[in-house]
Write a protein that holds these residues in place. Structure first.
Motif, PDB file in Angstrom:
ATOM      1  N   CYS A 110     -54.615 -79.900-151.895  1.00  0.00           N
ATOM      2  CA  CYS A 110     -55.041 -80.362-150.594  1.00  0.00           C
ATOM      3  C   CYS A 110     -56.083 -79.874-149.797  1.00  0.00           C
ATOM      4  O   CYS A 110     -56.257 -78.629-150.131  1.00  0.00           O
ATOM      5  CB  CYS A 110     -53.464 -80.892-150.215  1.00  0.00           C
ATOM      6  N   ASP A 136     -52.508 -76.381-154.930  1.00  0.00           N
ATOM      7  CA  ASP A 136     -51.577 -77.914-153.946  1.00  0.00           C
ATOM      8  C   ASP A 136     -52.460 -78.680-154.130  1.00  0.00           C
ATOM      9  O   ASP A 136     -52.050 -79.927-154.143  1.00  0.00           O
ATOM     10  CB  ASP A 136     -50.921 -77.619-152.096  1.00  0.00           C
ATOM     11  N   ARG A 175     -58.291 -78.512-146.664  1.00  0.00           N
ATOM     12  CA  ARG A 175     -57.920 -76.951-146.301  1.00  0.00           C
ATOM     13  C   ARG A 175     -57.004 -77.477-144.922  1.00  0.00           C
ATOM     14  O   ARG A 175     -56.327 -76.737-144.344  1.00  0.00           O
ATOM     15  CB  ARG A 175     -59.396 -75.887-146.083  1.00  0.00           C
ATOM     16  N   ALA A 198     -53.230 -71.592-150.886  1.00  0.00           N
ATOM     17  CA  ALA A 198     -52.465 -73.082-151.251  1.00  0.00           C
ATOM     18  C   ALA A 198     -53.601 -74.154-151.392  1.00  0.00           C
ATOM     19  O   ALA A 198     -53.378 -74.795-152.004  1.00  0.00           O
ATOM     20  CB  ALA A 198     -51.807 -72.943-149.543  1.00  0.00           C
ATOM     21  N   ALA A 199     -54.505 -73.937-150.746  1.00  0.00           N
ATOM     22  CA  ALA A 199     -55.633 -75.385-150.668  1.00  0.00           C
ATOM     23  C   ALA A 199     -55.895 -75.362-153.091  1.00  0.00           C
ATOM     24  O   ALA A 199     -55.289 -76.256-153.169  1.00  0.00           O
ATOM     25  CB  ALA A 199     -56.478 -75.443-150.444  1.00  0.00           C
ATOM     26  N   ARG A 206     -50.141 -76.599-140.935  1.00  0.00           N
ATOM     27  CA  ARG A 206     -48.827 -76.505-141.195  1.00  0.00           C
ATOM     28  C   ARG A 206     -48.550 -74.792-141.253  1.00  0.00           C
ATOM     29  O   ARG A 206     -47.466 -74.321-140.580  1.00  0.00           O
ATOM     30  CB  ARG A 206     -48.911 -76.715-143.331  1.00  0.00           C
ATOM     31  N   ILE A 208     -55.512 -70.015-147.188  1.00  0.00           N
ATOM     32  CA  ILE A 208     -55.811 -71.350-147.159  1.00  0.00           C
ATOM     33  C   ILE A 208     -56.661 -71.775-148.490  1.00  0.00           C
ATOM     34  O   ILE A 208     -56.319 -72.794-148.840  1.00  0.00           O
ATOM     35  CB  ILE A 208     -56.555 -71.085-145.674  1.00  0.00           C
ATOM     36  N   ILE A 261     -53.183 -77.503-144.956  1.00  0.00           N
ATOM     37  CA  ILE A 261     -52.750 -76.243-145.253  1.00  0.00           C
ATOM     38  C   ILE A 261     -53.227 -75.307-143.789  1.00  0.00           C
ATOM     39  O   ILE A 261     -52.139 -75.307-142.864  1.00  0.00           O
ATOM     40  CB  ILE A 261     -53.270 -75.635-146.015  1.00  0.00           C
ATOM     41  N   ILE A 310     -47.572 -69.803-145.758  1.00  0.00           N
ATOM     42  CA  ILE A 310     -47.428 -71.185-147.097  1.00  0.00           C
ATOM     43  C   ILE A 310     -48.185 -70.115-147.689  1.00  0.00           C
ATOM     44  O   ILE A 310     -50.013 -69.261-147.173  1.00  0.00           O
ATOM     45  CB  ILE A 310     -48.715 -71.832-146.062  1.00  0.00           C
ATOM     46  N   GLY A 311     -48.793 -69.369-149.120  1.00  0.00           N
ATOM     47  CA  GLY A 311     -49.832 -69.222-150.149  1.00  0.00           C
ATOM     48  C   GLY A 311     -50.140 -68.064-149.685  1.00  0.00           C
ATOM     49  O   GLY A 311     -51.130 -67.185-149.967  1.00  0.00           O
TER      50      GLY A 311
END
Ligand code: ATP
Length: 211
Positions: free
Chosen positions: A145, A143, A147, A139-140, A153, A136, A150, A10-11
């Motif tokens: 959302c 999205d 941390r 992606a935060a 995930r 992190i 994330i 992710i990210g």
């Protein structure tokens, strides 16, 4: 057609790297998006999913993604069954799609290339890597959302070390401006490989024609 698999957690910047390949004229197959499409459009896959999860998993032709996610979240067997249906369908579609593409090579983007055992469907693999905190953060921001979500995930994904050790190439994505030259380097290498393949086939042709 040479096939390149791009993966990473992710990210890390898979989509960003894929966009750079697209800017260089390379066709990219987004396996996540295509899997979602096939689960609705591919009749055989739809029927197989209904057979396992029940007719009600589709409502008026649309997959009830929330219900499906809830089922596979708490049931490892159901998740494995879903993967065993979806991954082969996606790889068949990818193979057919690749046949239709022009150019020296194509790219398959998959977050779970190694987890799902898809690496056998590509000729070379690239792992995109970035420091954990940067991933992190990115992606935060993307999205919107928190941390911790994330982090959770990321914790269930294959570790960076393992992804890197399995990949043929590692792209470190820290500064955007350093990414493009790295992609250029790989692009040249893959185009060169395609050229060598073409020359080999060219040399083989007269012999094949004689036979
Ligand atoms: P996911 O698997 O979560 O979909 P991904 O690996 O495809 O993520 P991207 O979507 O490419 O990652 O990147 C995550 C976010 O970080 C995006 O908003 C992207 O624009 C940003 N980003 C990626 N690389 C860089 C970079 N080198 N510098 C700054 N921002 C970046």
């Amino acid at each position: 057609m040479i096939k390149i698999g791009i993966t990473g957690g992710i990210g890390c910047g898979k989509s960003t790297v894929c966009r750079l390949f697209q800017e260089r004229g390379i066709a990219v197959y987004d396996s996540d998006a295509e899997a979602k499409r096939l689960m609705t459009e591919n009749e055989l896959l739809r029927e197989a999913i209904k057979a396992y999860f029940g007719e009600e998993i589709y409502r008026e032709g649309s997959l009830d993604r929330k219900a499906l996610a809830a089922r596979v979240f708490s049931d490892g067997e159901a998740l494995a069954a879903l993967n065993a249906l979806v991954h082969p369908a996606v790889m068949r579609d990818f193979g057919q799609w690749a046949e239709r593409q022009q150019g020296d090579y194509v790219v398959l983007e998959s977050a779970i290339l190694f987890e799902a055992g898809l690496e056998g469907h590509v000729d070379h693999t690239i792992a995109v890597m970035a420091p954990l905190e940067l991933r992190i953060e990115r992606a935060a921001q993307r999205d919107g959302c928190d941390r911790e979500a994330i982090r959770r995930r990321i914790a269930v994904q294959m570790s960076d070390d393992e992804v890197a050790s399995r990949a043929d190439y590692v792209l470190v994505n820290i500064l955007r401006e350093e990414l493009a030259p790295e992609v250029d380097h790989l692009d040249r290498a893959f185009r060169h490989e395609a050229e060598v393949e073409r020359q080999k086939r060219g040399k083989c042709l007269p012999h094949e024609e004689v036979n």
